[in-house]
Write a protein that holds these residues in place. Sequence first.
Motif, PDB file in Angstrom:
ATOM      1  N   VAL A  56      -9.009   7.720 -59.476  1.00  0.00           N
ATOM      2  CA  VAL A  56      -9.398   7.051 -60.725  1.00  0.00           C
ATOM      3  C   VAL A  56     -10.013   5.695 -60.393  1.00  0.00           C
ATOM      4  N   GLY A  57     -10.860   5.255 -61.302  1.00  0.00           N
ATOM      5  CA  GLY A  57     -11.513   3.965 -61.119  1.00  0.00           C
ATOM      6  C   GLY A  57     -10.515   2.830 -61.287  1.00  0.00           C
ATOM      7  N   GLY A  58     -10.626   1.838 -60.434  1.00  0.00           N
ATOM      8  CA  GLY A  58      -9.801   0.638 -60.579  1.00  0.00           C
ATOM      9  C   GLY A  58     -10.720  -0.562 -60.716  1.00  0.00           C
ATOM     10  N   ASN A 130     -16.848   3.501 -57.580  1.00  0.00           N
ATOM     11  CA  ASN A 130     -16.672   2.090 -57.940  1.00  0.00           C
ATOM     12  C   ASN A 130     -17.643   1.188 -57.172  1.00  0.00           C
ATOM     13  N   ILE A 131     -18.079   0.135 -57.808  1.00  0.00           N
ATOM     14  CA  ILE A 131     -18.953  -0.839 -57.139  1.00  0.00           C
ATOM     15  C   ILE A 131     -18.084  -1.767 -56.296  1.00  0.00           C
ATOM     16  N   ILE A 132     -18.430  -1.862 -55.022  1.00  0.00           N
ATOM     17  CA  ILE A 132     -17.703  -2.824 -54.193  1.00  0.00           C
ATOM     18  C   ILE A 132     -18.362  -4.189 -54.399  1.00  0.00           C
ATOM     19  N   THR A 154     -22.745  -3.123 -65.165  1.00  0.00           N
ATOM     20  CA  THR A 154     -23.449  -2.034 -64.483  1.00  0.00           C
ATOM     21  C   THR A 154     -22.630  -0.746 -64.538  1.00  0.00           C
ATOM     22  N   MET A 155     -21.320  -0.856 -64.293  1.00  0.00           N
ATOM     23  CA  MET A 155     -20.499   0.360 -64.338  1.00  0.00           C
ATOM     24  C   MET A 155     -20.461   0.953 -65.744  1.00  0.00           C
ATOM     25  N   ASP A 156     -20.544   0.115 -66.783  1.00  0.00           N
ATOM     26  CA  ASP A 156     -20.603   0.658 -68.140  1.00  0.00           C
ATOM     27  C   ASP A 156     -21.856   1.515 -68.309  1.00  0.00           C
TER      28      ASP A 156
END
Length: 370
Positions: A56-58, A130-132, A154-156
């Motif tokens: 899952v995304g954190g 996920n974006i690091i 950006t993730m949205d």
Amino acid sequence: KPMENRITDIGPQKYDKFYPPVIAKNKGKWLYHEIIKPGVLVHVAESGDECYTVRVGGARLMTVTHIREICEIADKHCDGHLRFTTRNNIEFMVDSKDKVEPLIQDLESRKFEGGSYKFPVGGTGAGVTNIIHTQGWIHCHTPATDASGPVKATMDVLFDDFKDHRLPAQLRVSLACCLNMCGAVHCSDIAILGYHRKPPLLDHEYLDKMCEIPLAIAACPTAAIKPAKVKFGEAELKSVAVNNDRCMFCGNCYTMCPSMPLADQEGDGIVIMVGGKVSNRISTPKFSKVVVAFIPNEPPRWESTTACIKKIVEAYSAGANKYERVGDWAERIGWERFFDKTELEFTHHLIDDFRDPAYYTWRQSTQFKF
Ligand code: SF4
Ligand code: SF4
């Protein structure tokens, strides 16, 4: 009192203490693994044992309340075991297939006020994970953009591709808020880089009191700083002078000397780079190349940056062959066509014109900057 076996909080404890039993039992004896569906993996061992992982995304920065909820889920479904990936995803592992669906249902039923997922399942395979990212405006001293803000925005925009495998290959997005790049954006499919465009200001009044002048001079990679005496009222102060033509706005001097700040509302913004990767699948690893030289900071939602990234992702999704990363695709069709397909403007800023004779690198080609 004897001090042996005392548990301290100095350094992490040995990692294998935290293995789930199925991992400890089958260590080094795994046959294969596969992605069953977005966000869910199975590893199968020689013994026949299986380990199912739900990713899952954190977020890079988490509240204690959020971490407590993660632990509560791990206690409920995974005998207290969980792991974090290097991209700040959270992985819950279970040792049988019938435990997977209840875990997923529990994760996806947990929502924030307003209905967005707290624990979205995804981030595997031919999609976005996920974006690091780096520290941003709050936690570092040299950022030219924020980190958490543009990453969230950006993730949205890319969220559907976190939960899906529709892309030709995996797509890694990274952000570093200055070109010192503690976020390793130089080898990402899409990189968001904070960039200063103005040389440091010189706070002569305090410089000698706050800074070691030789250290500030030595910190400059282009030798743009030299010692100087400056008039300040009646006094003559020890300070520095900066050759602005040599400055590449890296901020190293500010790291050494707080009296040389270079954050600037107009000068600071975002550079977009694409086509980097560390994998050697299909082609050798590559550095990212600059494709957009400057986008202003637009907090809180960074609309121009996210629109640009979305355009690149859609053009890549439509045009690349299966398994091709962004850089493989751009090289196959040619970088000129990359600009056509993504509708990005090609400007002279994207040509490598670094021509300091001290380095003997007079421009001889039209290579892109990287
Ligand atoms: Fe600091 Fe630069 Fe790292 Fe951002 S990328 S956290 S500004 S060193
Ligand atoms: Fe030198 Fe970088 Fe400071 Fe410019 S910003 S003066 S290049 S250390």
